[in-house]
Scaffold this motif. Structure first.
Motif, short mmCIF file in Angstrom:
data_model
loop_
_atom_site.label_atom_id
_atom_site.label_comp_id
_atom_site.label_asym_id
_atom_site.label_seq_id
_atom_site.Cartn_x
_atom_site.Cartn_y
_atom_site.Cartn_z
N LEU A 126 0.77 -1.35 0.11
CA LEU A 126 0.12 0.22 0.01
C LEU A 126 0.74 1.42 0.11
O LEU A 126 0.66 2.36 -0.60
CB LEU A 126 -0.86 -0.17 1.28
CG LEU A 126 -2.01 -1.06 1.30
CD1 LEU A 126 -2.81 -1.18 2.60
CD2 LEU A 126 -2.92 -0.78 -0.02
N VAL A 127 2.06 1.34 0.67
CA VAL A 127 3.17 2.18 0.70
C VAL A 127 3.52 2.44 -0.36
O VAL A 127 3.63 3.75 -1.15
CB VAL A 127 3.96 2.15 1.90
CG1 VAL A 127 4.97 3.14 1.75
CG2 VAL A 127 3.27 2.11 3.20
N GLN A 128 4.07 1.53 -1.12
CA GLN A 128 4.66 1.49 -2.58
C GLN A 128 3.69 1.92 -3.70
O GLN A 128 4.26 2.90 -4.47
CB GLN A 128 5.37 0.12 -2.90
CG GLN A 128 6.25 -0.47 -1.99
CD GLN A 128 6.99 -1.61 -2.34
OE1 GLN A 128 6.55 -2.40 -3.26
NE2 GLN A 128 7.63 -2.33 -1.37
N ALA A 129 2.45 1.70 -3.38
CA ALA A 129 1.47 2.25 -4.50
C ALA A 129 0.91 3.61 -4.18
O ALA A 129 0.47 4.10 -4.89
CB ALA A 129 0.31 1.48 -4.52
N GLY A 130 1.61 4.10 -3.03
CA GLY A 130 1.08 5.62 -2.65
C GLY A 130 -0.18 5.65 -1.99
O GLY A 130 -0.86 6.61 -1.85
N THR A 131 -1.03 4.57 -1.79
CA THR A 131 -2.49 4.52 -1.20
C THR A 131 -2.04 4.69 0.31
O THR A 131 -3.17 5.41 0.73
CB THR A 131 -2.81 3.18 -1.35
OG1 THR A 131 -3.00 2.71 -2.70
CG2 THR A 131 -4.07 2.86 -0.66
N VAL A 132 -1.09 4.69 1.14
CA VAL A 132 -0.91 5.18 2.34
C VAL A 132 0.02 5.89 2.51
O VAL A 132 1.40 5.62 1.78
CB VAL A 132 -0.67 3.77 3.32
CG1 VAL A 132 -0.38 4.17 4.75
CG2 VAL A 132 -2.03 2.87 3.49
N ILE A 133 0.16 7.08 2.94
CA ILE A 133 1.02 8.28 3.15
C ILE A 133 1.40 8.72 4.51
O ILE A 133 0.55 8.12 5.30
CB ILE A 133 0.52 9.29 2.05
CG1 ILE A 133 -0.65 9.93 2.75
CG2 ILE A 133 0.52 9.05 0.56
CD1 ILE A 133 -1.20 11.17 1.81
N ARG A 134 2.19 9.78 4.57
CA ARG A 134 2.32 10.00 6.24
C ARG A 134 2.78 11.62 5.80
O ARG A 134 3.60 11.97 4.91
CB ARG A 134 3.05 9.40 7.02
CG ARG A 134 4.72 9.37 6.75
CD ARG A 134 5.23 8.26 7.72
NE ARG A 134 6.60 7.90 7.18
CZ ARG A 134 7.21 6.69 7.69
NH1 ARG A 134 6.51 6.27 8.92
NH2 ARG A 134 8.09 6.35 7.40
N ASP A 135 2.63 12.49 6.87
CA ASP A 135 3.29 13.71 6.94
C ASP A 135 4.43 13.88 7.60
O ASP A 135 4.55 13.46 8.77
CB ASP A 135 2.09 14.74 7.55
CG ASP A 135 2.60 16.24 7.56
OD1 ASP A 135 3.76 16.45 7.62
OD2 ASP A 135 1.70 16.96 7.34
N LEU A 136 5.71 14.04 7.03
CA LEU A 136 6.96 13.73 7.69
C LEU A 136 6.98 14.91 8.62
O LEU A 136 7.89 14.59 9.73
CB LEU A 136 8.00 14.15 6.60
CG LEU A 136 8.13 13.18 5.50
CD1 LEU A 136 9.49 13.52 4.31
CD2 LEU A 136 8.49 11.70 6.10
N LEU A 137 6.32 16.12 8.79
CA LEU A 137 6.59 16.92 9.87
C LEU A 137 5.99 16.32 11.03
O LEU A 137 6.36 16.49 12.18
CB LEU A 137 5.66 18.16 9.38
CG LEU A 137 5.75 19.51 10.24
CD1 LEU A 137 5.47 20.79 9.88
CD2 LEU A 137 4.52 19.29 11.52
N VAL A 138 4.77 15.61 10.75
CA VAL A 138 4.05 14.99 12.10
C VAL A 138 4.94 13.74 12.56
O VAL A 138 5.00 13.69 13.73
CB VAL A 138 2.79 14.60 11.63
CG1 VAL A 138 2.06 13.69 12.58
CG2 VAL A 138 1.77 15.58 11.19
N ALA A 139 5.69 13.05 11.71
CA ALA A 139 6.65 12.06 12.15
C ALA A 139 7.59 12.46 12.80
O ALA A 139 8.04 11.77 13.84
CB ALA A 139 6.94 11.28 10.73
N GLU A 140 8.10 13.67 12.53
CA GLU A 140 9.61 14.08 13.25
C GLU A 140 8.88 14.72 14.51
O GLU A 140 9.41 14.55 15.74
CB GLU A 140 9.89 15.53 12.48
CG GLU A 140 10.59 15.19 11.34
CD GLU A 140 10.95 16.29 10.75
OE1 GLU A 140 10.98 17.68 10.94
OE2 GLU A 140 11.99 16.30 9.54
N LEU A 141 7.62 15.19 14.48
CA LEU A 141 7.13 15.77 15.84
C LEU A 141 6.85 14.56 16.84
O LEU A 141 7.11 14.84 18.03
CB LEU A 141 5.75 16.60 15.51
CG LEU A 141 4.94 17.09 16.71
CD1 LEU A 141 5.75 18.43 17.30
CD2 LEU A 141 3.67 17.42 16.30
N LEU A 142 6.38 13.57 16.47
CA LEU A 142 6.07 12.33 17.39
C LEU A 142 7.49 11.70 17.76
O LEU A 142 7.24 11.08 18.64
CB LEU A 142 5.38 11.37 16.49
CG LEU A 142 3.88 11.66 16.06
CD1 LEU A 142 3.24 10.79 15.41
CD2 LEU A 142 2.91 12.01 17.57
#
Length: 236
Positions: A126-142
């Motif tokens: 799902l990630v490779q297909a771009g179906t699941v994504i994430r916000d890198l700013l939020v990942a850094e925050l967490l």
């Protein structure tokens, strides 16, 4: 009468936990607040179903198909579906159409139905297909980093990615942690101190709001079926 859970953690940065559940003589359960979206697959009466579940901000009562078996993937906070904004999933969900015993349809593509040991392989696809994504700013925050943007931008991006405010995430996660501690026998006073509640009445109100349980019910395991693995022992 029981919901029987098995829950494990995941080494994938995209996945929080993978769980399975079977219902035995249960027709209703207490739903609980949670901060993550997920995919849930279940079988009942010879039919297979799939759905996207969203974060939940409150407790309630939900029906349970008797004799159903479930497999669920809870995604890490900050991930989201490309085609479905997470805020639209809060206190809601989407049953996926055209599901068969072997496949389900999501974001315009067909995917193989996963078992609990196949969850990470599905998520990788799902990630490779771009179906699941994430916000890198939020990942850094967490991860504890302080992004070089305004607090207003951080809150806006966090809410867009998770559907919730940072404060709501903290409150819900703290209440769930308190429930797990109480269920394993920790005294309420120790939980108050450990999780920095103001006092026991504040703890009690949080438990009622987010889990629909009292301290005594959690300690004694009473109150009926609940959509939470209170005997959770995470393994990878």
């Amino acid at each position: 009468m029981a919901l029987r859970f098995e829950t494990r953690g995941s080494d994938s940065p995209w996945v929080d936990t993978v769980w399975t559940c079977t219902s035995e003589q249960v027709t209703a359960m207490t739903s609980v607040a949670g901060v993550r979206w997920g995919l849930v697959f279940w079988q009942h009466a010879g039919r297979t179903h799939a759905s996207v579940t969203g974060p939940e901000t409150r407790t309630g009562t939900a029906p349970v198909p008797e004799g159903a078996s479930f497999t669920g993937i809870e995604f890490a906070v900050g991930t989201s579906l490309r085609a479905v904004p997470t805020p639209t999933l809060v206190d809601a969900g989407i049953e996926l159409p055209d599901t068969t015993r072997r496949t389900f349809r999501l974001d315009g593509a067909r995917w193989e139905m996963p078992g609990p040991d196949d969850a990470e392989a599905l998520v990788d696809n799902l990630v490779q297909a771009g179906t699941v994504i994430r916000d890198l700013l939020v990942a850094e925050l967490l991860r504890g980093h302080r992004p070089a943007v305004s607090a207003r931008t951080v809150e806006r991006r966090f809410r867009a990615a998770t559907g919730l405010t940072r404060g709501a995430v903290r409150q819900i996660e703290r209440a769930r942690a308190a429930a797990e501690l109480l269920a394993t026998g920790d005294p309420a006073a120790d939980v108050v101190a450990k999780l920095d509640y103001f006092d026991e009445p504040h703890l009690a109100r949080a438990l009622r709001c987010y889990l629909g349980r009292t301290v005594r019910q959690l300690r004694e395991g009473t109150g009926g079926a609940i959509a939470l693995d209170l005997n959770q022992r995470l393994t990878s």
